[in-house]
Design a protein around this motif. Structure first.
Motif, short mmCIF file in Angstrom:
data_model
loop_
_atom_site.label_atom_id
_atom_site.label_comp_id
_atom_site.label_asym_id
_atom_site.label_seq_id
_atom_site.Cartn_x
_atom_site.Cartn_y
_atom_site.Cartn_z
N LEU A 40 20.26 -61.44 96.41
CA LEU A 40 20.48 -62.29 95.24
C LEU A 40 21.56 -63.36 95.42
O LEU A 40 21.57 -64.34 94.69
CB LEU A 40 20.81 -61.41 94.03
CG LEU A 40 19.71 -60.41 93.67
CD1 LEU A 40 20.20 -59.42 92.64
CD2 LEU A 40 18.46 -61.14 93.19
N ASN A 41 22.49 -63.14 96.35
CA ASN A 41 23.58 -64.09 96.56
C ASN A 41 24.25 -64.47 95.25
O ASN A 41 24.43 -65.65 94.94
CB ASN A 41 23.10 -65.35 97.28
CG ASN A 41 22.75 -65.13 98.72
OD1 ASN A 41 23.04 -64.08 99.28
ND2 ASN A 41 22.11 -66.08 99.32
N ARG A 42 24.60 -63.46 94.48
CA ARG A 42 25.22 -63.69 93.17
C ARG A 42 26.51 -62.88 93.07
O ARG A 42 26.56 -61.72 93.50
CB ARG A 42 24.29 -63.23 92.04
CG ARG A 42 23.01 -64.00 91.88
CD ARG A 42 23.19 -65.31 91.15
NE ARG A 42 23.74 -65.18 89.82
CZ ARG A 42 23.03 -65.16 88.70
NH1 ARG A 42 21.72 -65.26 88.75
NH2 ARG A 42 23.63 -65.05 87.55
N PRO A 43 27.55 -63.47 92.46
CA PRO A 43 28.79 -62.72 92.25
C PRO A 43 28.53 -61.45 91.45
O PRO A 43 27.76 -61.45 90.47
CB PRO A 43 29.66 -63.68 91.44
CG PRO A 43 29.13 -65.04 91.77
CD PRO A 43 27.65 -64.86 91.99
N PHE A 44 29.14 -60.38 91.87
CA PHE A 44 29.13 -59.08 91.21
C PHE A 44 27.77 -58.39 91.19
O PHE A 44 27.61 -57.37 90.53
CB PHE A 44 29.70 -59.19 89.79
CG PHE A 44 31.05 -59.84 89.75
CD1 PHE A 44 32.15 -59.21 90.33
CD2 PHE A 44 31.22 -61.10 89.21
CE1 PHE A 44 33.39 -59.81 90.32
CE2 PHE A 44 32.46 -61.72 89.21
CZ PHE A 44 33.55 -61.07 89.77
N VAL A 63 24.75 -53.35 90.61
CA VAL A 63 23.82 -52.36 91.17
C VAL A 63 24.51 -51.02 91.36
O VAL A 63 23.92 -49.96 91.09
CB VAL A 63 23.20 -52.89 92.48
CG1 VAL A 63 22.53 -51.79 93.27
CG2 VAL A 63 22.21 -54.00 92.18
N GLY A 64 25.76 -51.03 91.78
CA GLY A 64 26.52 -49.79 91.90
C GLY A 64 26.69 -49.09 90.56
O GLY A 64 26.53 -47.87 90.45
N PHE A 106 33.06 -61.20 99.82
CA PHE A 106 32.50 -62.35 99.09
C PHE A 106 33.45 -62.79 97.98
O PHE A 106 33.60 -63.98 97.72
CB PHE A 106 31.11 -62.02 98.54
CG PHE A 106 30.14 -61.70 99.64
CD1 PHE A 106 29.57 -62.72 100.39
CD2 PHE A 106 29.83 -60.39 99.95
CE1 PHE A 106 28.70 -62.43 101.43
CE2 PHE A 106 28.96 -60.09 100.98
CZ PHE A 106 28.40 -61.12 101.73
N LEU A 107 34.10 -61.83 97.35
CA LEU A 107 35.10 -62.14 96.33
C LEU A 107 36.28 -62.88 96.94
O LEU A 107 36.74 -63.89 96.40
CB LEU A 107 35.58 -60.84 95.65
CG LEU A 107 36.71 -60.98 94.64
CD1 LEU A 107 36.28 -61.83 93.45
CD2 LEU A 107 37.18 -59.60 94.17
N VAL A 108 36.75 -62.40 98.09
CA VAL A 108 37.85 -63.08 98.78
C VAL A 108 37.46 -64.51 99.14
O VAL A 108 38.28 -65.42 99.06
CB VAL A 108 38.28 -62.28 100.04
CG1 VAL A 108 39.23 -63.08 100.91
CG2 VAL A 108 38.90 -60.95 99.62
N ALA A 109 36.19 -64.72 99.49
CA ALA A 109 35.68 -66.07 99.79
C ALA A 109 35.31 -66.83 98.52
O ALA A 109 34.72 -67.91 98.59
CB ALA A 109 34.47 -65.98 100.72
#
Length: 187
Positions: free
Chosen positions: A64-68, A73-74, A104-107
């Motif tokens: 999905l390449n989506r934040p969070f 899902v978790g 991804f969050l860090v980026a």
């Protein structure tokens, strides 16, 4: 998903996350039973399947390449598991989903490179044994065994991340990601 679409949450996106979350819960339910049996008999071997816990989040993030998306899902996996493993399943699946999400969050969710998935895998592969050292009585082991234990957990997480990337790429090739981004016009 670039620009303004990144902030929009569609029903198709939520249903895709739910499908991944429930499928992940089915997989994790079996892995949890195996892990408990291994932990009781051979605690060292139980980390050989630790990577299974990162699979749902990796698949969601890659597809999905989506934040969070990984954390969502978790959360859904944990909620689906909670009637069978208590509500603590939610905390467990969120913990394991945080590490694939973290790079991804860090980026700042500006890059979706494959190596970021593996960075999360290596991070949890090293962090989990250290954070759960008391449960595994890690510090009573000889240094070579501690290194082997951490290496086994890391290899499991890297292998599961590789598998998650393969699954997500095949789902994308089948058009699932496109469906998750599709907006259904109002009737």
């Amino acid at each position: 998903m670039r620009g303004t679409d990144m902030g929009k949450v569609t029903t198709a996106y939520l249903l895709t996350c739910a499908a991944i979350g429930v499928a992940g819960a089915l997989l994790l339910g079996g892995a949890w039973a195996i892990s408990l049996a291994l932990f009781a008999a051979v605690p060292f071997a139980s980390v050989a399947i630790a990577g299974v816990w990162v699979l749902p989040a990796v698949i969601a993030l890659r597809l999905l390449n989506r934040p969070f998306a990984g954390l969502l899902v978790g959360l859904l996996s944990g909620l689906a598991l909670s009637p069978f493993y208590t509500i603590s399943a939610v905390a467990t699946t969120l913990f394991w989903s945080l590490f694939p999400e973290l790079p991804f969050l860090v980026a700042l969710y500006r890059r979706w490179s494959t190596w970021l998935h593996y960075t999360g895998a290596v991070t949890i592969g090293i962090a989990y044994p250290l954070l759960a050292a008391q449960s595994f009585d890690l510090w009573s082991m000889t240094p070579p065994l501690v290194i082997a234990f951490i290496a086994l957990c890391t290899a499991s997480c890297v292998g599961a991340t590789w598998l998650g990337i393969v699954v997500a790429d095949r789902l994308r090739a089948a058009g699932v990601a496109r469906l998750a981004r599709h907006r259904v016009p109002a009737a």
